[in-house]
Design a protein around this motif. Sequence first.
Motif, PDB file in Angstrom:
ATOM      1  N   VAL A   1       0.892  -1.378   0.095  1.00  0.00           N
ATOM      2  CA  VAL A   1      -0.041   0.042   0.063  1.00  0.00           C
ATOM      3  C   VAL A   1       0.901   0.554   0.326  1.00  0.00           C
ATOM      4  N   ALA A   2       0.491   2.154  -0.976  1.00  0.00           N
ATOM      5  CA  ALA A   2       2.168   3.369  -1.006  1.00  0.00           C
ATOM      6  C   ALA A   2       0.986   4.618  -0.316  1.00  0.00           C
ATOM      7  N   GLN A   3       2.033   5.168   0.640  1.00  0.00           N
ATOM      8  CA  GLN A   3       1.665   5.989   1.426  1.00  0.00           C
ATOM      9  C   GLN A   3       0.867   7.332   0.499  1.00  0.00           C
ATOM     10  N   ARG A   4      -0.621   7.211   1.393  1.00  0.00           N
ATOM     11  CA  ARG A   4      -1.243   8.554   0.661  1.00  0.00           C
ATOM     12  C   ARG A   4      -0.515   9.927   0.917  1.00  0.00           C
ATOM     13  N   LYS A   5      -1.011  10.612   0.136  1.00  0.00           N
ATOM     14  CA  LYS A   5      -1.203  12.600   0.237  1.00  0.00           C
ATOM     15  C   LYS A   5      -2.035  12.405   1.210  1.00  0.00           C
ATOM     16  N   PRO A   6      -2.276  13.456   1.876  1.00  0.00           N
ATOM     17  CA  PRO A   6      -2.415  14.157   2.737  1.00  0.00           C
ATOM     18  C   PRO A   6      -3.647  15.056   1.395  1.00  0.00           C
ATOM     19  N   GLY A   7      -5.221  14.797   2.045  1.00  0.00           N
ATOM     20  CA  GLY A   7      -6.164  15.629   0.611  1.00  0.00           C
ATOM     21  C   GLY A   7      -6.822  16.587   1.577  1.00  0.00           C
TER      22      GLY A   7
ATOM     23  N   ASP B   1     -10.430  18.108   3.177  1.00  0.00           N
ATOM     24  CA  ASP B   1     -11.650  17.187   4.268  1.00  0.00           C
ATOM     25  C   ASP B   1     -12.491  18.330   4.108  1.00  0.00           C
TER      26      ASP B   1
END
Length: 299
Positions: A201-207, A209
């Motif tokens: 699982v790739a590290q998700r970039k903050p999106g 909200d």
Amino acid sequence: MIRKIQLGATTRHEVLAEPTPLGLIGLSIGCAALTPIAFGFRLTPAGFRTAAILCLLFGAGCQFLSGMMSFVNKNLYGGTLFTAFAFNWTLNWWVLDSLGKGFVPDHVIIQATEVASLVIFLVLTYGFGFFSKLLFAFLVDIDLLYVCKTANALAGTRAFDLPIAFFTVGLGVLSLWIAFALLINPTAGRPLFPIAGPMFVAQRKPGFDASLRQAIFAVLYEHWGQHALRPMTYEDLERALEPRVAGGSILPDVEYLAESGCLVLTKRGGEPGGPQTVRLSAEGIDFYEQVVLRKDHFV
């Protein structure tokens, strides 16, 4: 008239149909053509040249076409894998055709290219692990094929010929399974050929909200359903959203949504603070129904 609203990044529409099943079916037929030779049968000029043409047409041809189509669809991984593997199968064609004609290609040069291919596919294996466990297993099978070939060459032995044959069969089976999954599962509407989820699982970039804005829409939409276009006082909206903002202010989001045309505000007469009343505009109602209630998805 309802205007379709697209949130976030625009959905990518492929220019061509999904080419992966074509490449995988071609790969499986190429593996089938190599299987008798890998197990030591049909080691004759006719056997070599028959397998060679199948490797060229299906192993190389289908995968090259699939690779080019993947690049057109901006599928970097699929295009790279299929195109690189297509040239590898072209090499298989030339080697088998040469053997059928009595010419033996230089073993050292062939082995050097196979070592390079092993390094390339090892890295691609890691990358495909972010897509699916089955794709990861598919690439691991290819890696093991090249490991066995390299071991045979370095040790000057044929001890790994049988594992190579079994890995060839396994590659063909995995190719067909993935191809059938891509073709049949969407048609049947259920996973007749299951494909497991990602290995990594790739590290998700903050999106961003958007929950507060969605909550504003939800409260005002419910108010609209009960009171039509009669506005809601700003204080009532604040009270309804108090548990969500925990002492914060909803004013920036309210004014942004009003500026975008989704809300209609009634300003206070020169008084500081928020507006006096607020309600959804017709465009805001359409927006909420399209995005959340999926009004534009007709069954």
